[in-house]
Enzyme design. Structure first.
Site, PDB file in Angstrom:
ATOM      1  N   TYR A   1       0.834  -1.193   0.000  1.00  0.00           N
ATOM      2  CA  TYR A   1       0.000   0.000   0.000  1.00  0.00           C
ATOM      3  C   TYR A   1       0.875   1.252   0.000  1.00  0.00           C
ATOM      4  O   TYR A   1       1.628   1.505   0.951  1.00  0.00           O
ATOM      5  CB  TYR A   1      -0.930   0.030   1.208  1.00  0.00           C
ATOM      6  CG  TYR A   1      -1.990  -1.048   1.224  1.00  0.00           C
ATOM      7  CD1 TYR A   1      -2.294  -1.786   0.078  1.00  0.00           C
ATOM      8  CD2 TYR A   1      -2.705  -1.338   2.386  1.00  0.00           C
ATOM      9  CE1 TYR A   1      -3.282  -2.772   0.089  1.00  0.00           C
ATOM     10  CE2 TYR A   1      -3.690  -2.323   2.403  1.00  0.00           C
ATOM     11  CZ  TYR A   1      -3.966  -3.034   1.252  1.00  0.00           C
ATOM     12  OH  TYR A   1      -4.928  -4.020   1.277  1.00  0.00           O
TER      13      TYR A   1
ATOM     14  N   SER B   1     -13.239  -4.205   0.196  1.00  0.00           N
ATOM     15  CA  SER B   1     -14.042  -3.430  -0.770  1.00  0.00           C
ATOM     16  C   SER B   1     -15.539  -3.664  -0.560  1.00  0.00           C
ATOM     17  O   SER B   1     -16.252  -4.071  -1.479  1.00  0.00           O
ATOM     18  CB  SER B   1     -13.640  -3.772  -2.209  1.00  0.00           C
ATOM     19  OG  SER B   1     -12.387  -3.235  -2.531  1.00  0.00           O
TER      20      SER B   1
END
Length: 305
Positions: A52, A215
């Site tokens: 990330y 998500s």
């Protein structure tokens, strides 16, 4: 904030995990406010990955939370490794070096949970077992899990790895719910949802592996969010109706839909908007009725046989 037991571990965690994939989009004052909001809401479980922001997200988080030993005792840190440019890598060497990098960036001596990020086609499970043993022995990692893996891949690891695999992070939302809806159509010739994951939902429930939906607002892979999207008028109308009945936002209901499932999942938020984060956390206190849950599922196009 309600809690749940993570897998077979003794680790009690908030039912909402705070994803930090986009924290590098914030200024430092914004990042500090984001982290403090999560703590104020009782959401002290923070999900990271070494990829990330190329590692920047872990560094920014450590600075934003002003990491000290006292702070560290009050939070739960999870990170993931195994993705490299152009490949996946579960080799012992890569796992060990990745964890060292993660710990350095997070300014901590240990991770509460380490997940293997994406299945490596060239995995040697014996090497994974050696890496896990070394990480556990050194105290660098306390619990282990996987991400995006189906039952047979997990079984292969479990044949060699001594430590329980406590979590499996999987893409799941109201509009990406085939792992749930394929169960509607058992032995149906014209099944509306096809089982492509080897029954991973039931497998994780049977083996006490906590599913962490990632998500939770996305449709497709990363096409966008379904909330307030004109592509999903019927779904949004139903979510808005249920939200109004509970006097909460549509964001809250989207998370509550996942929490209503008896698998006792731990959704991973992805927002960096503090108000939306608060709305996610409110889902901890909302219990949808069976009628509400099925109505939302149906409005998403999940037709019952």
């Amino acid at each position: 904030m309600k809690t749940l037991k993570l897998g077979t571990s003794s680790l009690n965690v908030p039912v909402i995990a705070v994803g930090c994939m986009r924290i590098n989009s914030l200024s430092m004052p914004e990042a500090e406010r984001f982290v403090q909001t999560a703590l104020d809401e009782g959401a002290n479980f923070f999900d990271h990955a070494d990829i990330y922001g190329g590692g920047a997200c872990e560094e920014i988080f450590a600075d934003a939370i002003h990491m000290t030993s006292t702070v560290r005792e009050k939070i739960i840190l999870q990170s993931k490794c195994g993705i490299r440019p152009g490949m996946f890598d579960f080799s012992k060497e890569h796992i060990l070096s990745s964890v060292d990098g993660i710990l350095k960036r997070l300014k901590t001596d240990y991770l509460d949970v380490l997940l293997l990020h994406r299945p490596d086609a060239l995995v040697e499970p014996e090497e994974v077992a050696e890496a896990f043993d070394e990480l556990e022995r050194s105290g660098k990692v306390r619990h282990f899990g996987v991400s995006n893996q189906h039952p047979r891949q997990i079984d292969l690891l479990r044949r060699y790895v001594r430590q329980p695999l406590v979590a499996n992070q999987l893409q799941l939302s109201i509009t990406n719910a085939t792992m749930i809806t394929s169960g509607f159509n058992v032995n149906m010739e014209n099944a509306a949802a096809v089982n492509r994951d080897g029954g991973v939902l039931d497998y994780c429930r049977l083996n006490d592996i906590t599913i962490q939906p990632w998500s939770p607002f996305q449709f497709g892979f990363f096409e966008g969010v379904f909330l307030d999207n004109e592509k999903f008028p019927e779904l949004n109308a139903k979510i808005d109706e249920v939200a109004a009945n509970h006097e909460v936002s549509n964001t809250t209901i989207a998370i509550a839909w996942l929490l209503r499932h008896p698998a006792r999942m731990q959704p991973v938020t992805g927002t960096t908007n503090v108000e939306r984060l608060k709305d996610c956390c409110r889902a901890s206190e909302i219990v949808l009725t069976r009628e509400e849950w099925y109505a939302i599922s149906g409005a998403a196009g999940n037709v019952l046989p």
